[in-house]
Design a protein around this motif. Sequence first.
Motif, PDB file in Angstrom:
ATOM      1  N   LEU A 158       0.837  -1.204   0.000  1.00 35.47           N
ATOM      2  CA  LEU A 158       0.000   0.000   0.000  1.00 35.47           C
ATOM      3  C   LEU A 158       0.867   1.248   0.000  1.00 35.47           C
ATOM      4  N   ASN A 159       0.352   2.328  -0.594  1.00 34.88           N
ATOM      5  CA  ASN A 159       1.095   3.590  -0.530  1.00 34.88           C
ATOM      6  C   ASN A 159       1.047   4.135   0.906  1.00 34.88           C
ATOM      7  N   LYS A 160       1.840   5.150   1.169  1.00 38.48           N
ATOM      8  CA  LYS A 160       1.995   5.637   2.543  1.00 38.48           C
ATOM      9  C   LYS A 160       0.686   6.061   3.198  1.00 38.48           C
ATOM     10  N   PRO A 161      -0.168   6.870   2.554  1.00 38.63           N
ATOM     11  CA  PRO A 161      -1.428   7.277   3.204  1.00 38.63           C
ATOM     12  C   PRO A 161      -2.320   6.080   3.546  1.00 38.63           C
ATOM     13  N   LEU A 162      -2.388   5.097   2.609  1.00 37.59           N
ATOM     14  CA  LEU A 162      -3.224   3.922   2.867  1.00 37.59           C
ATOM     15  C   LEU A 162      -2.609   3.045   3.949  1.00 37.59           C
ATOM     16  N   ARG A 163      -1.281   2.939   3.938  1.00 34.58           N
ATOM     17  CA  ARG A 163      -0.602   2.126   4.946  1.00 34.58           C
ATOM     18  C   ARG A 163      -0.794   2.720   6.345  1.00 34.58           C
ATOM     19  N   GLU A 164      -0.757   4.035   6.445  1.00 32.47           N
ATOM     20  CA  GLU A 164      -0.937   4.689   7.742  1.00 32.47           C
ATOM     21  C   GLU A 164      -2.334   4.396   8.323  1.00 32.47           C
TER      22      GLU A 164
END
Length: 247
Positions: free
Chosen positions: A195-201
């Motif tokens: 996942l990209n950073k915003p989704l991973r967060e």
Amino acid sequence: MIERVLQTIKLYDYVDILKEDWLDEDELYENLVDDEITYVSTHGISLQYCHFPKQIIQKSCCKKAFIRGFFLATGSVNDPNKAYHFEIVTDTREMAEVIREVIVGFSLDAKVVKRKKYYVVYLKEGSMIVDMLNVMEAYVSLMDMENVRILKDMRNDINRRVNCETANIKKTVSASMKQIADIEYIEKARGLKYLNKPLREIAEVRLSEPDADMATLGTMLNPPISKSGVNHRLRKISKIAEEIRNG
């Protein structure tokens, strides 16, 4: 019964007239005029066909006494803890319609229904029954009923709020379980680095706070985001999980 009603509303002169002025059926229809009401009673031995003058219920105070008298003679009110119901029972539709007309004159939506061989004038709404008690000047009963209504309204309001909160909690828990299942599937299949950073967060926050609602999740991010922003990211995660499942 009509004697009892007239005595109840303190119209003794009319009681004397009624006792003396009996008419047989032929005389009744020959002597009936527009300003009189035909009343037929099946109660008692001597009370049969008689005239009931409308003149005695022209004034507001007389109308109130008229209703009060009939209520004391043949009326009833249900226990407001169970159901709202006010009624006055009569022997004929003609008299029932007269009573209904008088009650309607106080801006109350009274109705008439036939029950076996009787006719019933009734009110169903709690607010109208309270107004009816006020018309009859039954102030103690009015206050007792108002207290019951207030408690019932409060109880119903609390129940509605509890039911609404319960439904919201169930909805939140159900959505949270699906979101966690999608995140765990992605983590197992590809790893969260997929996942990209915003989704991973947001995925990591969701896993650490499974019971939190979306607004709360948004405040845990840095920088914080809105509830709609959290929902948007979690939808993207669910879509990614579905794509992985479908290969």
